[in-house]
Write a protein that holds these residues in place. Structure first.
Motif, PDB file in Angstrom:
ATOM      1  N   CYS A  38      13.854  22.558   7.080  1.00 29.30           N
ATOM      2  CA  CYS A  38      12.982  21.224   7.058  1.00 29.30           C
ATOM      3  C   CYS A  38      13.523  20.638   5.719  1.00 29.30           C
ATOM      4  CB  CYS A  38      11.590  21.560   6.576  1.00 29.30           C
ATOM      5  SG  CYS A  38      10.603  20.496   6.029  1.00 29.30           S
ATOM      6  N   GLY A  39      13.436  19.467   5.554  1.00 29.04           N
ATOM      7  CA  GLY A  39      13.841  18.330   4.512  1.00 29.04           C
ATOM      8  C   GLY A  39      13.462  19.089   3.114  1.00 29.04           C
ATOM      9  N   HIS A  43      14.974  20.567  -1.015  1.00 28.25           N
ATOM     10  CA  HIS A  43      14.830  20.322  -2.343  1.00 28.25           C
ATOM     11  C   HIS A  43      15.075  21.549  -3.229  1.00 28.25           C
ATOM     12  CE1 HIS A  43      13.247  16.575  -1.608  1.00 28.25           C
ATOM     13  NE2 HIS A  43      12.293  16.760  -0.770  1.00 28.25           N
ATOM     14  N   PHE A  86       2.297  24.775   6.649  1.00 26.07           N
ATOM     15  CA  PHE A  86       3.176  25.064   5.823  1.00 26.07           C
ATOM     16  C   PHE A  86       2.615  25.783   4.454  1.00 26.07           C
ATOM     17  CE2 PHE A  86       3.549  21.433   3.242  1.00 26.07           C
ATOM     18  CZ  PHE A  86       2.946  20.444   3.758  1.00 26.07           C
ATOM     19  N   ASP A 153       4.317  21.522  10.497  1.00 22.79           N
ATOM     20  CA  ASP A 153       4.695  20.696   9.306  1.00 22.79           C
ATOM     21  C   ASP A 153       5.222  19.322   9.765  1.00 22.79           C
ATOM     22  OD1 ASP A 153       5.710  19.420   7.177  1.00 22.79           O
ATOM     23  OD2 ASP A 153       6.897  21.175   6.794  1.00 22.79           O
ATOM     24  N   THR A 157       2.919  15.938   9.389  1.00 19.97           N
ATOM     25  CA  THR A 157       3.286  15.301   8.181  1.00 19.97           C
ATOM     26  C   THR A 157       3.767  13.839   8.446  1.00 19.97           C
ATOM     27  OG1 THR A 157       4.063  16.998   7.078  1.00 19.97           O
ATOM     28  CG2 THR A 157       4.959  15.135   6.196  1.00 19.97           C
ATOM     29  N   CYS A 178      14.902   8.010   8.548  1.00 23.93           N
ATOM     30  CA  CYS A 178      14.620   8.339  10.028  1.00 23.93           C
ATOM     31  C   CYS A 178      15.164   9.884  10.209  1.00 23.93           C
ATOM     32  CB  CYS A 178      15.411   7.550  11.028  1.00 23.93           C
ATOM     33  SG  CYS A 178      14.722   5.878  10.771  1.00 23.93           S
ATOM     34  N   GLY A 182      10.450  11.002   9.157  1.00 23.99           N
ATOM     35  CA  GLY A 182      10.220   9.640   9.249  1.00 23.99           C
ATOM     36  C   GLY A 182      10.093   9.439  10.900  1.00 23.99           C
ATOM     37  N   ASP A 201      17.207   3.242   7.678  1.00 23.36           N
ATOM     38  CA  ASP A 201      18.175   4.460   7.495  1.00 23.36           C
ATOM     39  C   ASP A 201      19.611   3.967   7.239  1.00 23.36           C
ATOM     40  OD1 ASP A 201      19.606   7.181   7.576  1.00 23.36           O
ATOM     41  OD2 ASP A 201      17.519   7.841   8.080  1.00 23.36           O
ATOM     42  N   THR A 202      20.617   4.826   7.081  1.00 27.46           N
ATOM     43  CA  THR A 202      21.897   4.639   6.810  1.00 27.46           C
ATOM     44  C   THR A 202      22.837   5.105   7.910  1.00 27.46           C
ATOM     45  OG1 THR A 202      22.210   6.074   5.070  1.00 27.46           O
ATOM     46  CG2 THR A 202      21.792   3.834   4.398  1.00 27.46           C
ATOM     47  N   LEU A 203      22.147   6.105   8.798  1.00 28.32           N
ATOM     48  CA  LEU A 203      22.802   6.924   9.789  1.00 28.32           C
ATOM     49  C   LEU A 203      22.607   6.304  11.048  1.00 28.32           C
ATOM     50  CD1 LEU A 203      22.231  10.417   8.339  1.00 28.32           C
ATOM     51  CD2 LEU A 203      24.109   9.079   7.891  1.00 28.32           C
ATOM     52  N   ALA A 244       9.533   8.245   3.767  1.00 25.58           N
ATOM     53  CA  ALA A 244       9.709   9.615   4.294  1.00 25.58           C
ATOM     54  C   ALA A 244      11.154  10.006   3.767  1.00 25.58           C
ATOM     55  CB  ALA A 244       9.706   9.861   5.944  1.00 25.58           C
ATOM     56  N   GLY A 268       7.436  11.597   1.446  1.00 19.20           N
ATOM     57  CA  GLY A 268       8.819  12.181   0.878  1.00 19.20           C
ATOM     58  C   GLY A 268       8.503  12.771  -0.435  1.00 19.20           C
ATOM     59  N   ARG A 293       1.147  15.957  -0.298  1.00 24.27           N
ATOM     60  CA  ARG A 293       1.604  17.197   0.566  1.00 24.27           C
ATOM     61  C   ARG A 293       0.387  16.722   1.898  1.00 24.27           C
ATOM     62  NH1 ARG A 293       1.241  22.987  -1.743  1.00 24.27           N
ATOM     63  NH2 ARG A 293       3.185  22.614  -2.017  1.00 24.27           N
ATOM     64  N   LYS A 337      24.396  16.527   6.868  1.00 25.29           N
ATOM     65  CA  LYS A 337      24.314  15.817   7.958  1.00 25.29           C
ATOM     66  C   LYS A 337      25.694  15.663   8.657  1.00 25.29           C
ATOM     67  CE  LYS A 337      20.474  13.761   5.918  1.00 25.29           C
ATOM     68  NZ  LYS A 337      19.816  14.905   5.270  1.00 25.29           N
TER      69      LYS A 337
HETATM   70  P1  NAD Z   1      15.971  14.650   5.885  1.00 28.72           P
HETATM   71  O1  NAD Z   1      16.548  14.632   4.589  1.00 28.72           O
HETATM   72  O2  NAD Z   1      16.358  15.005   7.096  1.00 28.72           O
HETATM   73  O3  NAD Z   1      15.468  12.932   6.071  1.00 28.72           O
HETATM   74  C1  NAD Z   1      15.852  11.968   5.199  1.00 28.72           C
HETATM   75  C2  NAD Z   1      16.305  10.783   5.865  1.00 28.72           C
HETATM   76  O4  NAD Z   1      16.457   9.796   4.985  1.00 28.72           O
HETATM   77  C3  NAD Z   1      17.750  11.056   6.315  1.00 28.72           C
HETATM   78  O5  NAD Z   1      17.869  10.454   7.669  1.00 28.72           O
HETATM   79  C4  NAD Z   1      18.496  10.158   5.333  1.00 28.72           C
HETATM   80  O6  NAD Z   1      19.642   9.430   6.025  1.00 28.72           O
HETATM   81  C5  NAD Z   1      17.770   8.975   5.088  1.00 28.72           C
HETATM   82  N1  NAD Z   1      18.111   8.223   3.727  1.00 28.72           N
HETATM   83  C6  NAD Z   1      18.323   8.899   2.601  1.00 28.72           C
HETATM   84  N2  NAD Z   1      18.390   7.938   1.568  1.00 28.72           N
HETATM   85  C7  NAD Z   1      18.295   6.760   2.150  1.00 28.72           C
HETATM   86  C8  NAD Z   1      18.109   5.516   1.525  1.00 28.72           C
HETATM   87  N3  NAD Z   1      18.345   5.088   0.381  1.00 28.72           N
HETATM   88  N4  NAD Z   1      17.880   4.414   2.625  1.00 28.72           N
HETATM   89  C9  NAD Z   1      17.594   4.628   3.744  1.00 28.72           C
HETATM   90  N5  NAD Z   1      17.406   5.827   4.245  1.00 28.72           N
HETATM   91  C10 NAD Z   1      17.823   7.107   3.474  1.00 28.72           C
HETATM   92  O7  NAD Z   1      14.347  15.199   5.707  1.00 28.72           O
HETATM   93  P2  NAD Z   1      13.390  15.343   6.462  1.00 28.72           P
HETATM   94  O8  NAD Z   1      13.081  16.673   7.053  1.00 28.72           O
HETATM   95  O9  NAD Z   1      12.960  14.231   7.351  1.00 28.72           O
HETATM   96  O10 NAD Z   1      12.055  15.228   5.390  1.00 28.72           O
HETATM   97  C11 NAD Z   1      11.945  13.938   4.603  1.00 28.72           C
HETATM   98  C12 NAD Z   1      11.068  13.912   3.296  1.00 28.72           C
HETATM   99  O11 NAD Z   1       9.605  14.707   3.647  1.00 28.72           O
HETATM  100  C13 NAD Z   1      11.595  15.167   2.390  1.00 28.72           C
HETATM  101  O12 NAD Z   1      11.519  14.652   0.965  1.00 28.72           O
HETATM  102  C14 NAD Z   1      10.634  16.246   2.567  1.00 28.72           C
HETATM  103  O13 NAD Z   1      10.601  17.108   1.480  1.00 28.72           O
HETATM  104  C15 NAD Z   1       9.340  15.644   2.668  1.00 28.72           C
HETATM  105  N6  NAD Z   1       8.317  16.239   3.375  1.00 28.72           N
HETATM  106  C16 NAD Z   1       7.141  16.203   2.869  1.00 28.72           C
HETATM  107  C17 NAD Z   1       5.981  16.854   3.576  1.00 28.72           C
HETATM  108  C18 NAD Z   1       4.476  16.261   2.891  1.00 28.72           C
HETATM  109  O14 NAD Z   1       3.676  17.065   3.130  1.00 28.72           O
HETATM  110  N7  NAD Z   1       4.448  15.480   2.155  1.00 28.72           N
HETATM  111  C19 NAD Z   1       6.089  17.466   4.414  1.00 28.72           C
HETATM  112  C20 NAD Z   1       7.195  17.739   5.167  1.00 28.72           C
HETATM  113  C21 NAD Z   1       8.339  17.162   4.542  1.00 28.72           C
END
Ligand code: NAD
Ligand code: ZN
Length: 348
Positions: A38-39, A43, A86, A153, A157, A178, A182, A201-203, A244, A268, A293, A337
């Motif tokens: 997971c993202g 961390h 989780f 999760d 989320t 995304c 996201g 996103d940027t990807l 996100a 996020g 969370r 990535k």
């Molecule tokens: P990930 O790293 O795969 O996705 C993050 C995305 O953000 C990527 O596609 C990246 O290209 C994009 N990104 C980064 N910087 C950017 C910018 N400046 N502008 C636009 N896009 C940008 O991670 P994920 O698995 O999707 O998780 C995302 C977040 O959610 C993480 O911080 C994770 O810890 C959090 N999360 C929180 C919970 C909760 O309970 N709140 C649960 C699960 C995950």
């Protein structure tokens, strides 16, 4: 047993650690059949030089089969296929009763051990689950193991993020990021009735997924996000922004994109010391900022019927199905990535 373990910043190993044992009469031991990266694991991976105890089994997204239970476990049975949120939860405290299961007073996050306290994670052959009756859920009829994995999760989320955005059909929404979370927030926004959801996103390949899920993609490195959204919202920008990602740039972007009186729903995980906008800026926008969370155990109940309908091909975001032994490689491609990696699922 074998596990993917933490050994310092960006140092992950596949190694043998002791099998988990029943420590409390309310524990269960689950033989993991699938787990995911997971993202949130990133961390710990990127930032916590000294954070987690070295040798901690990583991960909090898993499904499996119950192989042992403590003497006070009443509803979860050995042999059952189960999924898990989780974090663990008691199901009975003030927070569990108001649906904030992620803040259970007895709750613990899998894959988080400091000073020998806490829980090993699910990127392992076996995992100990405290409070098994109220934490675990049998995987319901008609759901695949991968869907169960997502319910624990990212699906919960993403939908929680969308729910907090208080979606109304005619309004304009933006999802920042995304990644898996996201993308699930986009599906959640659609499910709750949003007609216009921008995905930032940027990807390019992730933006393409967002488009497949019904969002309007904006590549933040090529387009002026605010201008694009202003054009369709009489210059007001977004009614709510779902964040996100979890860094200061995306939090600032969320602030810039939300209209006065709007909502930022942030899932996020941002480890900065301060918000990316000031109290005055929040005041000047009459901002509602919702952050935190996800109460996944609570959301799982709500979302099972949606998953059972098979309305969305949620697990199509899995780009890499690897063995647990390939987990170190999985971290590398997901964190960096590489190879268009979007979601890694590991099989012990
Ligand atoms: P990930 O790293 O795969 O996705 C993050 C995305 O953000 C990527 O596609 C990246 O290209 C994009 N990104 C980064 N910087 C950017 C910018 N400046 N502008 C636009 N896009 C940008 O991670 P994920 O698995 O999707 O998780 C995302 C977040 O959610 C993480 O911080 C994770 O810890 C959090 N999360 C929180 C919970 C909760 O309970 N709140 C649960 C699960 C995950
Ligand atoms: Zn996660």
């Amino acid at each position: 047993m074998k596990a993917i373990t933490f050994h310092g910043k960006q140092t992950i190993q596949y190694e043998s650690i002791p099998d988990p044992e029943i420590l409390q009469p309310t524990d269960a031991i689950v033989k993991v059949t699938l787990c995911a990266i997971c993202g949130s694991d990133l961390h710990a991976y990127h930032e916590h030089e000294k954070g987690l105890d070295h040798g901690t089994a990583m991960g909090h997204e898993f499904v499996g089969e119950v192989v042992a239970i403590g003497k006070d476990v009443k509803t979860i049975r050995v042999g059952k296929s189960v999924m898990s949120p989780f974090t663990t939860n008691c199901g009975d405290c003030f927070y569990c009763n108001i649906g904030l299961t992620c803040r259970c007073i007895y709750g613990q996050l899998y894959g988080w051990r400091q000073h020998e306290q806490g829980l090993h994670g699910g990127q392992a052959e076996y995992v100990r689950v405290p409070l098994a009756d109220s934490t675990l859920m049998p995987i319901p009829e008609g759901l695949t193991a991968e869907e169960g994995l997502f319910l624990g999760d990212i699906l919960s989320t993403g939908f929680f993020c969308a729910k907090q955005a208080e979606i109304k059909p005619k309004n304009t929404y933006a999802v920042v990021g995304c990644g898996p979370v996201g993308l699930m927030a986009i599906l959640g926004a659609k499910e709750y009735g949003a007609e216009k959801v921008f995905a930032i996103d940027t990807l390019p390949e992730r933006l393409e997924r967002a488009k497949q899920f019904g969002a309007i993609p904006i590549n933040a490195s090529l387009q002026n996000t605010r201008e694009v959204i202003n054009e369709v919202s009489e210059g007001r920008s977004a009614d709510a922004v779902m964040e996100a990602v979890g860094n200061s740039a995306t939090n600032k972007l969320a602030y810039d994109l939300v209209r006065p009186g709007g909502i930022i729903s942030a899932v996020g995980v941002c480890t900065d010391e301060h918000l990316a906008f000031s109290p005055t800026q929040a005041y000047d926008k009459n901002l509602t900022y919702k952050v935190g969370r996800c109460p996944a155990r609570f959301m799982m109940n709500e979302l099972i019927p949606i998953v059972q309908q098979k309305k969305y091909d949620i697990t199509s975001i899995i780009t890499h199905r690897l063995s647990l032994a390939e987990g170190v490689f999985g971290y590398d491609i997901f964190a960096n990535k590489k190879d268009n990696c979007l979601k890694v699922v590991l099989k012990p």
